[in-house]
Write a protein that holds these residues in place. Structure first.
Motif, mmCIF file in Angstrom:
data_model
loop_
_atom_site.group_PDB
_atom_site.id
_atom_site.type_symbol
_atom_site.label_atom_id
_atom_site.label_comp_id
_atom_site.label_asym_id
_atom_site.label_seq_id
_atom_site.Cartn_x
_atom_site.Cartn_y
_atom_site.Cartn_z
ATOM 1 N N VAL A 27 57.735 -24.541 39.178
ATOM 2 C CA VAL A 27 59.180 -24.446 39.028
ATOM 3 C C VAL A 27 59.566 -24.498 37.558
ATOM 4 N N TYR A 28 58.894 -25.372 36.790
ATOM 5 C CA TYR A 28 59.142 -25.506 35.355
ATOM 6 C C TYR A 28 57.821 -25.503 34.607
ATOM 7 N N TYR A 29 57.874 -25.006 33.384
ATOM 8 C CA TYR A 29 56.714 -24.978 32.498
ATOM 9 C C TYR A 29 57.050 -25.833 31.283
ATOM 10 N N VAL A 30 56.159 -26.754 30.947
ATOM 11 C CA VAL A 30 56.393 -27.668 29.835
ATOM 12 C C VAL A 30 55.320 -27.417 28.785
ATOM 13 N N GLU A 31 55.771 -27.287 27.537
ATOM 14 C CA GLU A 31 54.817 -27.078 26.449
ATOM 15 C C GLU A 31 55.220 -27.914 25.250
ATOM 16 N N GLY A 32 54.293 -28.751 24.805
ATOM 17 C CA GLY A 32 54.511 -29.560 23.618
ATOM 18 C C GLY A 32 54.095 -28.797 22.380
ATOM 19 N N SER A 33 54.767 -29.072 21.282
ATOM 20 C CA SER A 33 54.385 -28.437 20.025
ATOM 21 C C SER A 33 53.076 -29.037 19.547
ATOM 22 N N PHE A 34 52.285 -28.244 18.858
ATOM 23 C CA PHE A 34 50.996 -28.700 18.354
ATOM 24 C C PHE A 34 51.023 -28.605 16.836
ATOM 25 N N MET A 35 50.780 -29.742 16.190
ATOM 26 C CA MET A 35 50.764 -29.803 14.723
ATOM 27 C C MET A 35 52.098 -29.344 14.123
ATOM 28 N N LYS A 36 53.182 -29.751 14.738
ATOM 29 C CA LYS A 36 54.514 -29.359 14.283
ATOM 30 C C LYS A 36 55.349 -30.611 14.097
ATOM 31 N N VAL A 37 56.166 -30.619 13.057
ATOM 32 C CA VAL A 37 57.077 -31.732 12.808
ATOM 33 C C VAL A 37 58.484 -31.167 12.814
ATOM 34 N N PRO A 38 59.385 -31.725 13.634
ATOM 35 C CA PRO A 38 59.191 -32.834 14.552
ATOM 36 C C PRO A 38 58.472 -32.375 15.826
ATOM 37 N N LYS A 39 57.834 -33.325 16.504
ATOM 38 C CA LYS A 39 57.157 -33.048 17.767
ATOM 39 C C LYS A 39 58.212 -32.734 18.812
ATOM 40 N N THR A 40 58.008 -31.628 19.544
ATOM 41 C CA THR A 40 58.965 -31.236 20.579
ATOM 42 C C THR A 40 58.228 -30.884 21.870
ATOM 43 N N TYR A 41 58.963 -30.972 22.968
ATOM 44 C CA TYR A 41 58.499 -30.489 24.263
ATOM 45 C C TYR A 41 59.583 -29.569 24.792
ATOM 46 N N SER A 42 59.204 -28.337 25.084
ATOM 47 C CA SER A 42 60.128 -27.350 25.622
ATOM 48 C C SER A 42 59.909 -27.237 27.123
ATOM 49 N N ILE A 43 60.987 -27.279 27.890
ATOM 50 C CA ILE A 43 60.923 -27.123 29.341
ATOM 51 C C ILE A 43 61.570 -25.788 29.683
ATOM 52 N N LYS A 44 60.786 -24.930 30.345
ATOM 53 C CA LYS A 44 61.264 -23.593 30.698
ATOM 54 C C LYS A 44 61.279 -23.427 32.207
ATOM 55 N N ASN A 45 62.222 -22.621 32.693
ATOM 56 C CA ASN A 45 62.297 -22.348 34.129
ATOM 57 C C ASN A 45 61.316 -21.236 34.498
ATOM 58 N N SER A 46 61.324 -20.810 35.747
ATOM 59 C CA SER A 46 60.370 -19.800 36.212
ATOM 60 C C SER A 46 60.572 -18.438 35.544
ATOM 61 N N GLU A 47 61.752 -18.194 34.975
ATOM 62 C CA GLU A 47 62.008 -16.946 34.229
ATOM 63 C C GLU A 47 61.639 -17.099 32.756
ATOM 64 N N MET A 48 61.041 -18.267 32.405
ATOM 65 C CA MET A 48 60.603 -18.591 31.038
ATOM 66 C C MET A 48 61.762 -18.743 30.052
ATOM 67 N N ASN A 49 62.934 -19.130 30.554
ATOM 68 C CA ASN A 49 64.073 -19.466 29.706
ATOM 69 C C ASN A 49 64.068 -20.964 29.465
ATOM 70 N N GLU A 50 64.275 -21.374 28.217
ATOM 71 C CA GLU A 50 64.293 -22.804 27.910
ATOM 72 C C GLU A 50 65.522 -23.450 28.530
ATOM 73 N N VAL A 51 65.290 -24.520 29.311
ATOM 74 C CA VAL A 51 66.392 -25.220 29.977
ATOM 75 C C VAL A 51 66.586 -26.627 29.422
ATOM 76 N N ALA A 52 65.562 -27.142 28.708
ATOM 77 C CA ALA A 52 65.681 -28.467 28.094
ATOM 78 C C ALA A 52 64.705 -28.556 26.923
ATOM 79 N N LEU A 53 65.051 -29.427 25.985
ATOM 80 C CA LEU A 53 64.202 -29.649 24.810
ATOM 81 C C LEU A 53 64.164 -31.145 24.515
#
Length: 164
Positions: A27-53
């Motif tokens: 239902v959702y895809y979560v991806e954390g940033s790697f070696m990035k400042v600031p550290k973020t986690y992007s939450i995307k829906n099934s259409e790959m649109n970001e719905v939360a950060l």
């Protein structure tokens, strides 16, 4: 009532994982940033649109995480200064977390009404959580809240292991 499941991969460097429904459909895809400042986690829906950060505040005395949905800051999770046990506060308009949120067994209330519940599943490889959603319009915020709390816990664990 809707149920979602989060199962994190133990050895994922970037923090990639999915959130599934009862039929095990992503239902959702979560991806954390790697070696990035600031550290973020992007939450995307099934259409790959970001719905939360979820963003970890870069320069702060105590670890702080911000959760944004619909490009608005909705929740702030901040570690409090304590000498013994780690303590965090969750600030959100009208939201309250009751229960043992550090062990990931809690209810989320909005203006006194239960809108969701989270239970950690034990004896699994990696972290696994079940989210019960009573108010479907709060689904994205509940998913982001669980991931943000888990990020705060992981950050605390990393800080503790590094200070030994």
């Amino acid at each position: 009532m809707k149920q979602l499941y989060i199962k994190q991969k133990v050895f994922s460097m970037s923090g990639k994982f999915t959130v599934k429904d009862q039929t095990e459909k992503d239902v959702y895809y979560v991806e954390g940033s790697f070696m990035k400042v600031p550290k973020t986690y992007s939450i995307k829906n099934s259409e790959m649109n970001e719905v939360a950060l979820i963003t970890k505040k870069t320069f702060s005395f105590m670890p702080t995480f911000f959760v944004e949905t619909e490009n608005r800051e909705m929740v702030t999770i901040k570690k409090q200064f304590t000498f013994l046990k780690a303590k965090y506060t969750i600030d959100a308009a009208g939201l309250e977390v009751r229960g043992n949120w550090w062990d990931m067994n809690f209810e989320v209330l909005q203006n006194g009404e239960v809108i969701g519940a989270v239970d950690k599943e034990w004896f699994t490889w990696g972290d696994s959580y079940q989210i019960e959603i009573m108010k479907e319009e709060m689904e994205i915020l509940l998913v982001a809240l669980v991931i943000a709390i888990d990020c705060a816990k992981a950050d605390q664990a990393a800080a503790s292991s590094g200070s030994v």
